[in-house]
Design a protein around this motif. Structure first.
Motif, PDB file in Angstrom:
ATOM      1  N   ALA A  34       0.828  -1.210   0.000  1.00 17.29           N
ATOM      2  CA  ALA A  34       0.000   0.000   0.000  1.00 17.29           C
ATOM      3  C   ALA A  34       0.859   1.255   0.000  1.00 17.29           C
ATOM      4  O   ALA A  34       0.490   2.261  -0.615  1.00 17.29           O
ATOM      5  N   TRP A  35       1.997   1.203   0.690  1.00 18.77           N
ATOM      6  CA  TRP A  35       2.911   2.360   0.668  1.00 18.77           C
ATOM      7  C   TRP A  35       3.356   2.649  -0.761  1.00 18.77           C
ATOM      8  O   TRP A  35       3.391   3.810  -1.184  1.00 18.77           O
ATOM      9  N   ILE A  36       3.715   1.601  -1.493  1.00 21.98           N
ATOM     10  CA  ILE A  36       4.166   1.768  -2.879  1.00 21.98           C
ATOM     11  C   ILE A  36       3.030   2.303  -3.741  1.00 21.98           C
ATOM     12  O   ILE A  36       3.217   3.246  -4.524  1.00 21.98           O
ATOM     13  N   GLU A  37       1.860   1.707  -3.604  1.00 17.09           N
ATOM     14  CA  GLU A  37       0.712   2.145  -4.402  1.00 17.09           C
ATOM     15  C   GLU A  37       0.354   3.599  -4.116  1.00 17.09           C
ATOM     16  O   GLU A  37       0.041   4.369  -5.032  1.00 17.09           O
ATOM     17  N   THR A  38       0.438   3.990  -2.864  1.00 17.28           N
ATOM     18  CA  THR A  38       0.163   5.375  -2.483  1.00 17.28           C
ATOM     19  C   THR A  38       1.212   6.314  -3.058  1.00 17.28           C
ATOM     20  O   THR A  38       0.883   7.409  -3.533  1.00 17.28           O
ATOM     21  N   ALA A  39       2.460   5.900  -3.036  1.00 17.28           N
ATOM     22  CA  ALA A  39       3.537   6.732  -3.593  1.00 17.28           C
ATOM     23  C   ALA A  39       3.334   6.946  -5.088  1.00 17.28           C
ATOM     24  O   ALA A  39       3.476   8.064  -5.590  1.00 17.28           O
ATOM     25  N   ALA A  76       8.528   9.820  -2.877  1.00 21.21           N
ATOM     26  CA  ALA A  76       7.172   9.855  -2.333  1.00 21.21           C
ATOM     27  C   ALA A  76       6.938   8.797  -1.256  1.00 21.21           C
ATOM     28  O   ALA A  76       5.985   8.889  -0.495  1.00 21.21           O
ATOM     29  N   LEU A  77       7.811   7.815  -1.209  1.00 25.71           N
ATOM     30  CA  LEU A  77       7.684   6.790  -0.164  1.00 25.71           C
ATOM     31  C   LEU A  77       8.022   7.384   1.181  1.00 25.71           C
ATOM     32  O   LEU A  77       7.595   6.977   2.196  1.00 25.71           O
TER      33      LEU A  77
END
Length: 77
Positions: A34-39, A76-77
């Motif tokens: 989810a962190w990657i997808e959000t970034a 962005a991460l």
């Protein structure tokens, strides 16, 4: 895409999101995925694009090469 290999114009987002899928489905690391997808979403929401997904409304200074797009996602991460 061997025709564009080494030119720095490939869009890395599918590869990055594939890593998120690996985390989710193979490694049971959904939170990290989810962190990657959000970034990735954040970078796109800020208007950053590679040439293949830019449109007529994309400012030239928002069009990035492969490495630069990857760097934006990492930042962005």
């Amino acid at each position: 895409a061997p025709d564009i290999a080494g030119l720095g114009i490939a869009n890395p987002l599918a590869q990055i999101l594939s890593a998120a899928m690996l985390l989710t489905y193979a490694l049971d690391m959904g939170e990290q995925a989810a962190w990657i997808e959000t970034a990735v979403a954040r970078v796109l929401d800020e208007g950053w694009r590679t040439r293949d997904i830019a449109d007529a409304n994309t400012p030239a200074d928002k069009i990035l090469g492969t490495a630069q797009m990857g760097d934006k996602v990492i930042a962005a991460l």
